[in-house]
Design an enzyme around this catalytic site. Structure first.
Site, PDB file in Angstrom:
ATOM      1  N   GLU A  75       0.840  -1.199   0.000  1.00  0.00           N
ATOM      2  CA  GLU A  75       0.000   0.000   0.000  1.00  0.00           C
ATOM      3  C   GLU A  75       0.877   1.252   0.000  1.00  0.00           C
ATOM      4  O   GLU A  75       1.668   1.452   0.920  1.00  0.00           O
ATOM      5  CB  GLU A  75      -0.906   0.016   1.236  1.00  0.00           C
ATOM      6  N   GLN A  83     -14.036   6.180   4.732  1.00  0.00           N
ATOM      7  CA  GLN A  83     -14.718   7.000   3.735  1.00  0.00           C
ATOM      8  C   GLN A  83     -16.230   7.148   3.929  1.00  0.00           C
ATOM      9  O   GLN A  83     -16.802   8.156   3.506  1.00  0.00           O
ATOM     10  CB  GLN A  83     -14.406   6.469   2.337  1.00  0.00           C
ATOM     11  N   VAL A 118       1.648  -1.526  -6.781  1.00  0.00           N
ATOM     12  CA  VAL A 118       1.681  -2.716  -7.632  1.00  0.00           C
ATOM     13  C   VAL A 118       1.706  -2.281  -9.093  1.00  0.00           C
ATOM     14  O   VAL A 118       0.887  -1.479  -9.528  1.00  0.00           O
ATOM     15  CB  VAL A 118       0.448  -3.605  -7.383  1.00  0.00           C
ATOM     16  N   CYS A 201     -20.531   2.937  -2.837  1.00  0.00           N
ATOM     17  CA  CYS A 201     -21.622   3.503  -2.046  1.00  0.00           C
ATOM     18  C   CYS A 201     -22.594   4.267  -2.947  1.00  0.00           C
ATOM     19  O   CYS A 201     -22.593   5.501  -3.005  1.00  0.00           O
ATOM     20  CB  CYS A 201     -21.116   4.412  -0.943  1.00  0.00           C
ATOM     21  N   ASP A 336     -14.272  -3.513  -3.480  1.00  0.00           N
ATOM     22  CA  ASP A 336     -14.663  -2.749  -4.666  1.00  0.00           C
ATOM     23  C   ASP A 336     -13.995  -3.187  -5.953  1.00  0.00           C
ATOM     24  O   ASP A 336     -14.519  -2.949  -7.045  1.00  0.00           O
ATOM     25  CB  ASP A 336     -14.357  -1.260  -4.442  1.00  0.00           C
ATOM     26  N   LYS A 344     -20.948  -1.723  -3.850  1.00  0.00           N
ATOM     27  CA  LYS A 344     -19.588  -1.619  -3.334  1.00  0.00           C
ATOM     28  C   LYS A 344     -19.592  -0.722  -2.096  1.00  0.00           C
ATOM     29  O   LYS A 344     -19.548   0.499  -2.200  1.00  0.00           O
ATOM     30  CB  LYS A 344     -18.670  -1.065  -4.420  1.00  0.00           C
ATOM     31  N   THR A 345     -19.686  -1.341  -0.917  1.00  0.00           N
ATOM     32  CA  THR A 345     -19.748  -0.601   0.340  1.00  0.00           C
ATOM     33  C   THR A 345     -18.841  -1.246   1.382  1.00  0.00           C
ATOM     34  O   THR A 345     -18.432  -2.404   1.248  1.00  0.00           O
ATOM     35  CB  THR A 345     -21.185  -0.581   0.910  1.00  0.00           C
ATOM     36  N   ALA A 346     -18.573  -0.494   2.456  1.00  0.00           N
ATOM     37  CA  ALA A 346     -17.786  -1.040   3.564  1.00  0.00           C
ATOM     38  C   ALA A 346     -18.540  -2.172   4.244  1.00  0.00           C
ATOM     39  O   ALA A 346     -17.936  -3.133   4.740  1.00  0.00           O
ATOM     40  CB  ALA A 346     -17.467   0.065   4.568  1.00  0.00           C
ATOM     41  N   ALA A 347     -19.862  -2.084   4.275  1.00  0.00           N
ATOM     42  CA  ALA A 347     -20.670  -3.147   4.866  1.00  0.00           C
ATOM     43  C   ALA A 347     -20.519  -4.441   4.075  1.00  0.00           C
ATOM     44  O   ALA A 347     -20.465  -5.538   4.656  1.00  0.00           O
ATOM     45  CB  ALA A 347     -22.133  -2.727   4.920  1.00  0.00           C
ATOM     46  N   CYS A 379     -26.564   0.106   2.998  1.00  0.00           N
ATOM     47  CA  CYS A 379     -26.409   1.514   2.664  1.00  0.00           C
ATOM     48  C   CYS A 379     -27.270   2.334   3.617  1.00  0.00           C
ATOM     49  O   CYS A 379     -28.492   2.409   3.428  1.00  0.00           O
ATOM     50  CB  CYS A 379     -26.825   1.767   1.215  1.00  0.00           C
TER      51      CYS A 379
END
Length: 450
Positions: A75, A83, A118, A201, A336, A344-347, A379
């Site tokens: 990273e 976010q 990468v 999101c 994602d 595409k969410t953190a959940a 969401c």
């Protein structure tokens, strides 16, 4: 909200905390990893690409499986952001600093941080190439590279952000400009956009619209504002139950929704936004704006385009139930950057992490994966400074809800869960690999539990 509704919501929230308690009790103490560097070794048992939510979560889980010294995270960024908080930052309810932590503080203790980018993946040779022609090999690879923002695909951006009246909640560099544009609003059009690409999101482009409406009402400017949501989609939300609820909010607050409108140009010096009518290719509309919130086009990271691990669109090609790569059995994807057909969410990352953890455990034992991801995602649709509709659903766009209440109703308790509880869970449970998302009531009832 009625007193009965409030009590029901509070009770449900307590139930949620109870469901999460085992993971919370396991939370490890704060600690630092080994120093960031270019690869200290040229081989790791588990190599994780990406230091976002999926990458950090899986590195924590893998550390417990194979030992910290056998795991590395690639990273380049120095800062890790939560976010989902940026909706509230753009609306002036939270500070940007509250969403940020040094990358070194979230990488698990002892896990190697390879501070590099990468450049190429060679899954046939079980290796990746980093900057400065550095090669790193692996036994197992987890790809968690996230999604790329493409403001440059809109003519006039990103340079247009140098002008006032325009912001975007999707970037740390532009989210505070959203709040500035809202705070400085005088009169005219307030325009909110949704692009003609996959996005992370998908509810966020309209959440800031609802917050802006609430702020303008609070400051006495709403009568001078024409608020419009110009979306490339043909519906306001993919799940009918929540779409119906949102359309009621739109109607009650006199918000204009224009479907099949895609932002193609911003003339920031003139405060003009140009939209293509997707039902009439080549036909454009120009709107003057006093405030413009841009949701940028998005796509897979450049390194994944035309990569052996990706499908024809550049997304990591994984089995939608196990998250194992369809061609390379020692390669896995999360979040994602994958082609999982869910939001595409953190959940979603939280739910995927628990499944992927079990998938990798079985693969390491030469067994077939059995745990299945059902597409769960969530969401929290912020509809005001103290209101949220909590949308939770599966691959089939069917509600898959955590609480035994009607989650399509606006609730203050759900706002506090979004604004206050979820950041704590994110930093202290998810990133430490101890939380795999909520256990929806539907699942518990199948088990005979209530």
């Amino acid at each position: 909200m009625s007193a009965v509704g409030a009590v029901s919501s509070c009770s449900s929230l307590r139930s949620c905390v109870w469901l999460l308690k085992p993971g919370m009790q396991k939370m490890s103490s704060f600690g630092l990893h080994t120093a960031a560097r270019c690869a200290a070794k040229d081989y790791y048992e588990v190599l994780v690409l990406g230091g976002g939510a999926g990458g950090i979560t899986m590195s924590a889980r893998m550390k417990r499986k194979v030992g910290a010294g056998n795991v590395a995270v690639v990273e380049p960024s120095k800062t890790h952001y939560y976010q989902p908080l940026w909706t509230l930052v753009g609306g002036g309810a939270k500070q940007l600093a509250a969403s940020a932590r040094p990358m070194e503080s979230v990488i698990p203790t002892g896990v190697e941080w390879i501070k590099s980018q990468v450049i190429a993946l060679e899954p046939d040779k079980n290796c990746v190439w980093l900057e400065n022609d550095i090669k790193v090999s692996y036994k197992y690879l987890i790809i968690a590279l996230g999604i790329s923002l493409h403001y440059e695909k809109i003519k006039g951006l990103p340079e247009g952000f140098n002008h006032p009246k325009i912001g975007s909640n999707y970037s740390a560099q532009t989210v505070e400009k959203t709040w500035r544009a809202l705070r400085d609003f005088k009169e005219g059009n307030a325009i909110f956009t949704f692009p003609n690409t996959p996005v992370k999101c998908a509810g966020a482009p309209q959440k800031i619209m609802y917050l802006s409406d609430a702020y303008l009402r609070k400051t006495g400017k709403r009568s001078k504002a024409n608020i419009m949501f110009n979306t490339s989609l043909g519906v306001i939300f993919a799940v009918k139950k929540y779409a119906d609820a949102l359309l009621e909010v739109v109607k009650d607050r006199n918000l204009a929704v224009n479907y099949k409108r895609n932002l193609i140009e911003v003339r920031a010096d003139k405060q003009e936004a140009v939209f293509e009518n997707l039902d009439k290719p080549g036909v454009t509309e120009v709107h003057q704006y006093e405030m413009l919130h841009v949701t940028p086009p998005m796509g897979p990271p450049a390194v994944l385009i035309n990569s052996p691990v990706s499908d024809e669109n550049g997304w990591v090609d994984v089995d939608k139930e196990t998250l194992q790569h369809k061609k390379y059995p020692n390669v896995f994807g999360i979040g994602d950057c994958t082609n999982l057909p869910t939001s595409k969410t953190a959940a979603a990352v939280a739910a995927q992490s628990g499944v992927l953890d079990k998938t990798i455990s079985l693969v390491m034992k030469n067994k077939l994966p059995v745990k299945k991801y059902d597409g769960y995602t969530s969401c929290p649709l912020v509809t005001g400074y103290n209101k949220v509709i909590l949308a939770e659903f599966d691959y089939n766009a069917q509600p898959l809800e955590t609480f035994p209440i009607d989650q399509s109703k606006e609730r203050t308790t759900m706002y506090h869960m979004k604004a206050d509880m979820m950041p704590l869970l994110y930093w202290n449970a998810l990133l430490k690999g101890y939380w795999g998302g909520p256990a929806p009531v539907r699942k518990l009832m199948h088990l005979g539990l209530k």
